[in-house]
Design a protein around this motif. Structure first.
Motif, PDB file in Angstrom:
ATOM      1  N   VAL A  82       0.847  -1.205   0.000  1.00  0.00           N
ATOM      2  CA  VAL A  82       0.000   0.000   0.000  1.00  0.00           C
ATOM      3  C   VAL A  82       0.883   1.257   0.000  1.00  0.00           C
ATOM      4  O   VAL A  82       0.656   2.199  -0.761  1.00  0.00           O
ATOM      5  N   LEU A  83       1.918   1.242   0.837  1.00  0.00           N
ATOM      6  CA  LEU A  83       2.821   2.412   0.900  1.00  0.00           C
ATOM      7  C   LEU A  83       3.515   2.643  -0.442  1.00  0.00           C
ATOM      8  O   LEU A  83       3.678   3.787  -0.879  1.00  0.00           O
ATOM      9  N   ALA A  84       3.885   1.557  -1.105  1.00  0.00           N
ATOM     10  CA  ALA A  84       4.538   1.690  -2.418  1.00  0.00           C
ATOM     11  C   ALA A  84       3.547   2.211  -3.450  1.00  0.00           C
ATOM     12  O   ALA A  84       3.897   3.041  -4.293  1.00  0.00           O
ATOM     13  N   THR A  85       2.309   1.735  -3.367  1.00  0.00           N
ATOM     14  CA  THR A  85       1.288   2.193  -4.322  1.00  0.00           C
ATOM     15  C   THR A  85       1.066   3.696  -4.170  1.00  0.00           C
ATOM     16  O   THR A  85       0.903   4.418  -5.156  1.00  0.00           O
ATOM     17  N   LYS A  86       1.079   4.161  -2.918  1.00  0.00           N
ATOM     18  CA  LYS A  86       0.854   5.595  -2.660  1.00  0.00           C
ATOM     19  C   LYS A  86       2.117   6.426  -2.907  1.00  0.00           C
ATOM     20  O   LYS A  86       2.087   7.650  -2.762  1.00  0.00           O
ATOM     21  N   GLY A  87       3.228   5.773  -3.175  1.00  0.00           N
ATOM     22  CA  GLY A  87       4.480   6.506  -3.392  1.00  0.00           C
ATOM     23  C   GLY A  87       5.135   6.940  -2.088  1.00  0.00           C
ATOM     24  O   GLY A  87       6.071   7.748  -2.096  1.00  0.00           O
ATOM     25  N   GLU A  88       4.668   6.387  -0.961  1.00  0.00           N
ATOM     26  CA  GLU A  88       5.272   6.743   0.344  1.00  0.00           C
ATOM     27  C   GLU A  88       6.647   6.086   0.497  1.00  0.00           C
ATOM     28  O   GLU A  88       7.492   6.586   1.225  1.00  0.00           O
ATOM     29  N   ILE A  89       6.817   4.925  -0.129  1.00  0.00           N
ATOM     30  CA  ILE A  89       8.143   4.309  -0.184  1.00  0.00           C
ATOM     31  C   ILE A  89       8.405   3.940  -1.643  1.00  0.00           C
ATOM     32  O   ILE A  89       7.463   3.689  -2.400  1.00  0.00           O
ATOM     33  N   ARG A  90       9.680   3.943  -2.008  1.00  0.00           N
ATOM     34  CA  ARG A  90       9.985   3.542  -3.390  1.00  0.00           C
ATOM     35  C   ARG A  90      11.117   2.520  -3.390  1.00  0.00           C
ATOM     36  O   ARG A  90      12.003   2.547  -2.526  1.00  0.00           O
ATOM     37  N   PRO A  91      11.049   1.606  -4.361  1.00  0.00           N
ATOM     38  CA  PRO A  91      12.112   0.603  -4.434  1.00  0.00           C
ATOM     39  C   PRO A  91      13.418   1.227  -4.896  1.00  0.00           C
ATOM     40  O   PRO A  91      13.401   2.133  -5.741  1.00  0.00           O
ATOM     41  N   VAL A  92      14.512   0.772  -4.327  1.00  0.00           N
ATOM     42  CA  VAL A  92      15.823   1.262  -4.763  1.00  0.00           C
ATOM     43  C   VAL A  92      16.555   0.092  -5.416  1.00  0.00           C
ATOM     44  O   VAL A  92      16.821  -0.921  -4.774  1.00  0.00           O
TER      45      VAL A  92
END
Ligand SMILES: NC(=O)c1ccc[n+]([C@@H]2O[C@H](COP(=O)([O-])OP(=O)(O)OC[C@H]3O[C@@H](n4cnc5c(N)ncnc54)[C@H](OP(=O)(O)O)[C@@H]3O)[C@@H](O)[C@H]2O)c1
Length: 306
Positions: A265-275
């Motif tokens: 959910v956080l990734a979908t919202k852009g709150e976290i991003r994969p590095v």
């Protein structure tokens, strides 16, 4: 199917590309067509059995004496559910999933069967398979340790090793919690760590963070005790009253299915991003392991499957 087999414990060259039978899921399992996996630091420790001598005997007894009993390594995946056991209710054929399994392994292959009630969740729709494979390992470990330490909004946290898989996740999750983050890394990674939300970045090659006259409520060692021991020897002196020091090597993390869904959910919202540092093809897995063995990757090393 094409798969990479660990023929014995040793250097990256012990990994061999082979044809293996495609596995059939048991009643409680799903078979996943793996589109992307990651070479994690845990994969490299396991492949090389790079553990303190006392743990090495225990590991051989548990995992296999000369080679892993489950010879296809790989703990992380993003892919597509391709077959479903009769007892599985949570997934259907065609579901896009991402996940983590530190006991079953098997993701260095085109197909893997994992329990349907394990650490699997719907893949964030806005991420590619490569990006999704870069979330579970660092994300779940960082979440576990930040929770264990009880980090709260407004607190000051120092992440030592802010540019690795765990470190990049820890910086972003601590920032999301509302903490003020100081990241410690080498010169080349300073801009990355700042971009992830660290308000201060300390270059450990030119400065000792303990000399900065700052106080922290939490110091999270995201490098691992073997390498961080010297740098963190005096870290208690820079803790605020009631502050704590915690290491990614403190105990076996509790990894929860609901946490993986939350990371999605956080990734979908852009709150976290994969590095993602580098991406390799499955055929080049030996090179990928050589690179991760150096111990200085930025975030994650991803492997794509044909
Ligand atoms: N408790 C558990 O069950 C468990 C499970 C998995 C992992 N772990 C621990 O978690 C650690 C981190 O995993 P990871 O996948 O995030 O590792 P990683 O991606 O390889 O990252 C390690 C980071 O540490 C930094 N680093 C390397 N040597 C350093 C040194 N001498 N001083 C300061 N920083 C240094 C590097 O940054 P620079 O390039 O900027 O130096 C690198 O970005 C593992 O090594 C392991 O000890 C524990």
């Amino acid at each position: 199917m094409r798969a990479v087999v660990c023929t014995r414990y040793g250097p990256p060259e012990v990994l061999r590309l082979q044809e293996l039978p495609t596995p059939t899921p048991r009643k409680n399992e799903v078979r996943i067509r793996v589109r992307a996996t990651a070479v994690t630091s845990s994969d490299c420790y396991l492949r090389g059995l790079r553990l303190p001598p006392a743990y090495r005997i225990m590991a051989r007894l548990t995992l296999g004496w000369n080679a892993p009993r489950r010879p296809v390594l790989g703990m992380v995946l993003s892919g597509e559910v391709d077959a479903v056991g009769s007892d599985v209710r949570s997934f259907e054929v065609g579901d896009r999933v991402f996940g983590f399994n530190r006991h079953r392994f098997g993701t260095y292959a085109q197909y893997v069967c994992w329990p349907g009630d394990g650490l699997l969740a719907t893949r964030p729709v806005n991420l590619t398979d490569e990006e999704a494979a870069a979330i579970p390992y660092g994300g779940l470990l960082a979440l576990h340790f930040l929770r264990k330490a009880g980090l709260r909004a407004g607190q000051r946290v120092l992440v030592f090793g802010a540019s690795g898989a765990v470190g990049t996740s820890a910086v972003q999750l601590a920032r999301h919690i509302g903490a003020e983050v100081t990241g410690v890394c080498s010169t080349a990674n300073m801009a990355l760590v700042a971009s992830l939300g660290a308000s201060t970045v300390v270059d450990y090659t030119t400065q000792d963070f303990a000399d900065r006259n700052e106080r922290y409520d939490l110091i999270l060692d995201a490098v691992g005790k073997r390498k961080s021991a010297t740098a963190l020897r005096g870290c208690r002196q820079v803790l605020a009253p009631g502050g704590a020091c915690i290491s990614v090597d403190d105990g076996t993390p509790k990894l929860r299915r609901e946490d993986l869904a939350s990371l999605g959910v956080l990734a979908t919202k852009g709150e976290i991003r994969p590095v993602i540092d580098r991406t390799y093809a499955l055929d080049d897995i030996v090179d990928a392991h050589r690179y991760v063995d150096r111990g200085h990757k930025r975030g994650n090393v991803v492997v794509t499957l044909p």
